[in-house]
Design a protein around this motif. Structure first.
Motif, PDB file in Angstrom:
ATOM      1  N   ALA A 158       2.864   8.576   0.488  1.00 19.16           N
ATOM      2  CA  ALA A 158       3.237   9.979   0.686  1.00 19.16           C
ATOM      3  C   ALA A 158       4.763  10.166   0.654  1.00 19.16           C
ATOM      4  O   ALA A 158       5.268  11.198   0.206  1.00 19.16           O
ATOM      5  N   ALA A 159       5.488   9.156   1.110  1.00 19.24           N
ATOM      6  CA  ALA A 159       6.945   9.237   1.122  1.00 19.24           C
ATOM      7  C   ALA A 159       7.542   9.148  -0.284  1.00 19.24           C
ATOM      8  O   ALA A 159       8.649   9.633  -0.535  1.00 19.24           O
ATOM      9  N   LYS A 160       6.773   8.572  -1.203  1.00 21.78           N
ATOM     10  CA  LYS A 160       7.268   8.377  -2.566  1.00 21.78           C
ATOM     11  C   LYS A 160       6.867   9.497  -3.520  1.00 21.78           C
ATOM     12  O   LYS A 160       7.512   9.686  -4.559  1.00 21.78           O
ATOM     13  N   ASP A 161       5.796  10.227  -3.212  1.00 17.32           N
ATOM     14  CA  ASP A 161       5.266  11.232  -4.148  1.00 17.32           C
ATOM     15  C   ASP A 161       4.933  12.507  -3.375  1.00 17.32           C
ATOM     16  O   ASP A 161       4.073  12.493  -2.491  1.00 17.32           O
ATOM     17  N   ASN A 162       5.600  13.621  -3.705  1.00 16.02           N
ATOM     18  CA  ASN A 162       5.402  14.850  -2.933  1.00 16.02           C
ATOM     19  C   ASN A 162       4.068  15.536  -3.225  1.00 16.02           C
ATOM     20  O   ASN A 162       3.739  16.533  -2.596  1.00 16.02           O
ATOM     21  N   ARG A 163       3.289  14.993  -4.147  1.00 21.20           N
ATOM     22  CA  ARG A 163       1.942  15.518  -4.370  1.00 21.20           C
ATOM     23  C   ARG A 163       0.948  14.978  -3.344  1.00 21.20           C
ATOM     24  O   ARG A 163      -0.170  15.485  -3.234  1.00 21.20           O
TER      25      ARG A 163
ATOM     26  N   GLU B 137      -0.270   3.025   7.546  1.00 21.02           N
ATOM     27  CA  GLU B 137       1.009   2.551   7.027  1.00 21.02           C
ATOM     28  C   GLU B 137       1.041   2.625   5.497  1.00 21.02           C
ATOM     29  O   GLU B 137       2.035   3.073   4.904  1.00 21.02           O
ATOM     30  N   ILE B 138      -0.049   2.229   4.856  1.00 19.79           N
ATOM     31  CA  ILE B 138      -0.115   2.248   3.389  1.00 19.79           C
ATOM     32  C   ILE B 138      -0.028   3.677   2.864  1.00 19.79           C
ATOM     33  O   ILE B 138       0.731   3.970   1.936  1.00 19.79           O
ATOM     34  N   CYS B 139      -0.786   4.576   3.486  1.00 20.55           N
ATOM     35  CA  CYS B 139      -0.822   5.972   3.023  1.00 20.55           C
ATOM     36  C   CYS B 139       0.520   6.673   3.229  1.00 20.55           C
ATOM     37  O   CYS B 139       0.959   7.438   2.361  1.00 20.55           O
ATOM     38  N   ARG B 140       1.149   6.436   4.357  1.00 19.73           N
ATOM     39  CA  ARG B 140       2.460   7.054   4.605  1.00 19.73           C
ATOM     40  C   ARG B 140       3.505   6.533   3.615  1.00 19.73           C
ATOM     41  O   ARG B 140       4.413   7.273   3.204  1.00 19.73           O
TER      42      ARG B 140
END
Length: 328
Positions: A57-62, A51-54
Motif C-alpha cells: 500500500a505504501a508503494k502504490d496509491n491504488r 506487514e506485507i499488505c502495508r
C-alpha cells in the motif's frame, strides 16, 4: 487519477495469507488492465499479512489496506471489501489464487460490449502450492442462457463456485443481499446474481485456483478425498461439512443450533421469491428444484440429528457446571 474514478474495484479479503499473498497481489498489479483500485480487507490476521499488505500500500496509491479489529467471518469480510469499493465493476480476489495477465481486460471487454451479462469469468485450472499445473476444472454451466430459470437451475448443481471470482457489475451486487453467513453462501450469492443477468465464460484458461491444505475446501472435506483430489467427480459426490462452512462464513454461528441445510433450502427459496422474475419464471425455478436437489433430502434429517446432539451436549455441560457450583 483518484480511486473514486477507477472503473474496477478489486476486493481482496484475507486471513493469515502470508504464504501466497505477495504472489496474488503481484498478479493483480501485472494485469494489462490498470484502471483499478485494490481494497485489502484483513480479517485480523495473526501472521505477517499486515506487514506485507502495508508494504504494498505504501508503494502504490491504488492499494488501500483495512484491518478488522476481530475476525468477523468470511462472509462479512468479503462484504466489507465490496462496501469499501467505488468502481463500476467489482472483482473479488482470493489471497492464494492467480490470474493470467489479460484476465481482467478480457472480462471487462465482454461486460462493456453486452449489458445483459452481469458476470464474466473464464475457464479454470488448478495449480499446486508452487504454482504448477495440476489439472483443468472441467465442470461447465449453461449460465449464458437468456432464460433466468435455466441459469438458476444450472447453478443448483454442486460445484466449486469459481464464478464468484469473475468480474461483476457492482450494481448487480447491490441488488442482491451480498454474501450471507451460512453454508453454501457463495453458491447462494451466485444464484441471486444469475437471476439478474447472464454469465459469460471466456473459453480460455485464465484463472488458476490454487489447491493447498490451508484452503477452505480442505477444512471441510474428508481427508481421504483430498489425498486423491485429482478426481473431481468423486470430490463433488461427497458434500462438505456445511455446519463447519456456516461457522467459517460467520463466526457468530459457532456452537449454535443453526440447521445449516434447512437454512440453505430457505435461502434458495427466498432467492426466487425476492427476484425480479415474473410469476411464470418463478414457478419454473421452483418446479426445477426437486430434480436438481434429488438425493440430498437426508441432509434435512441430518440437521435434526445434529441439533439433538448439540442440545444433549449443552444439557450435560449445564448439569456439570451446576454440580460444581452446588458442591455435588
Amino acid at each position: 487519477m483518484s480511486n473514486s474514478l477507477r472503473r474496477l474495484s478489486i476486493g481482496l479479503p484475507v486471513y493469515n495469507g502470508e504464504k501466497f499473498i505477495r504472489e496474488s497481489i503481484d498478479c493483480i498489479l501485472n494485469q494489462t488492465f490498470q484502471d483499478f483500485e485494490l481494497i485489502i480487507s484483513d480479517n485480523a490476521s495473526t501472521d505477517n499479512t499486515e506487514e506485507i499488505c502495508r508494504e504494498y500500500a505504501a508503494k502504490d496509491n491504488r492499494i488501500r489496506y483495512y484491518r478488522n479489529a476481530t475476525n468477523i467471518g468470511c462472509a462479512r469480510n468479503f462484504n466489507r471489501a465490496f462496501e469499501l469499493s467505488t468502481g463500476e465493476y467489482f472483482k473479488w480476489v482470493a489471497y492464494d489464487d492467480l490470474h493470467a495477465p489479460d484476465f481482467i481486460q478480457k472480462c471487462i471487454e465482454i461486460l462493456d460490449q453486452d449489458p445483459t451479462v452481469v458476470l464474466c469469468h473464464s475457464h479454470t485450472y488448478y495449480i499446486d502450492e508452487q504454482g504448477k499445473f495440476i489439472q483443468t476444472y472441467d465442470i461447465k454451466f449453461k449460465t449464458d442462457s437468456s432464460k433466468p430459470q435455466e441459469r438458476f437451475q444450472e447453478l443448483l448443481t454442486k460445484h466449486y463456485c469459481y464464478q464468484i471470482y469473475g468480474v461483476i457489475r457492482a450494481d448487480a451486487i447491490r441488488k442482491s443481499p451480498y454474501i450471507i453467513g451460512c453454508g453454501a453462501a457463495d453458491a447462494i450469492f451466485l444464484l441471486r446474481i444469475a437471476l439478474l443477468g447472464r454469465f459469460y465464460e471466456i473459453p480460455e484458461y485464465l484463472f488458476f485456483a490454487r489447491s493447498h491444505p490451508q484452503q477452505s475446501m480442505s477444512m471441510f472435506l474428508p481427508n481421504y478425498l483430498l489425498a486423491n483430489s485429482n478426481n473431481q467427480k468423486e470430490l463433488l459426490s461427497v458434500l462438505p461439512d456445511f455446519y463447519g462452512y456456516a461457522v467459517w462464513f460467520d463466526t457468530a454461528n459457532a456452537g449454535k443450533i443453526i440447521f445449516p441445510h434447512w437454512r440453505i433450502l430457505g435461502e434458495v427459496l427466498l432467492s426466487i421469491w425476492k427476484s425480479p422474475l415474473n410469476w411464470q419464471e418463478k414457478l419454473s425455478c421452483l418446479l426445477g428444484m426437486p430434480k436438481r436437489l434429488q438425493g440430498t433430502e437426508y441432509l434435512l434429517f441430518k440437521d435434526l440429528q445434529l441439533a439433538a446432539q448439540i442440545l444433549w451436549k449443552n444439557r450435560q455441560n449445564f448439569y456439570q457446571r451446576f454440580s460444581v457450583l452446588s458442591g455435588g
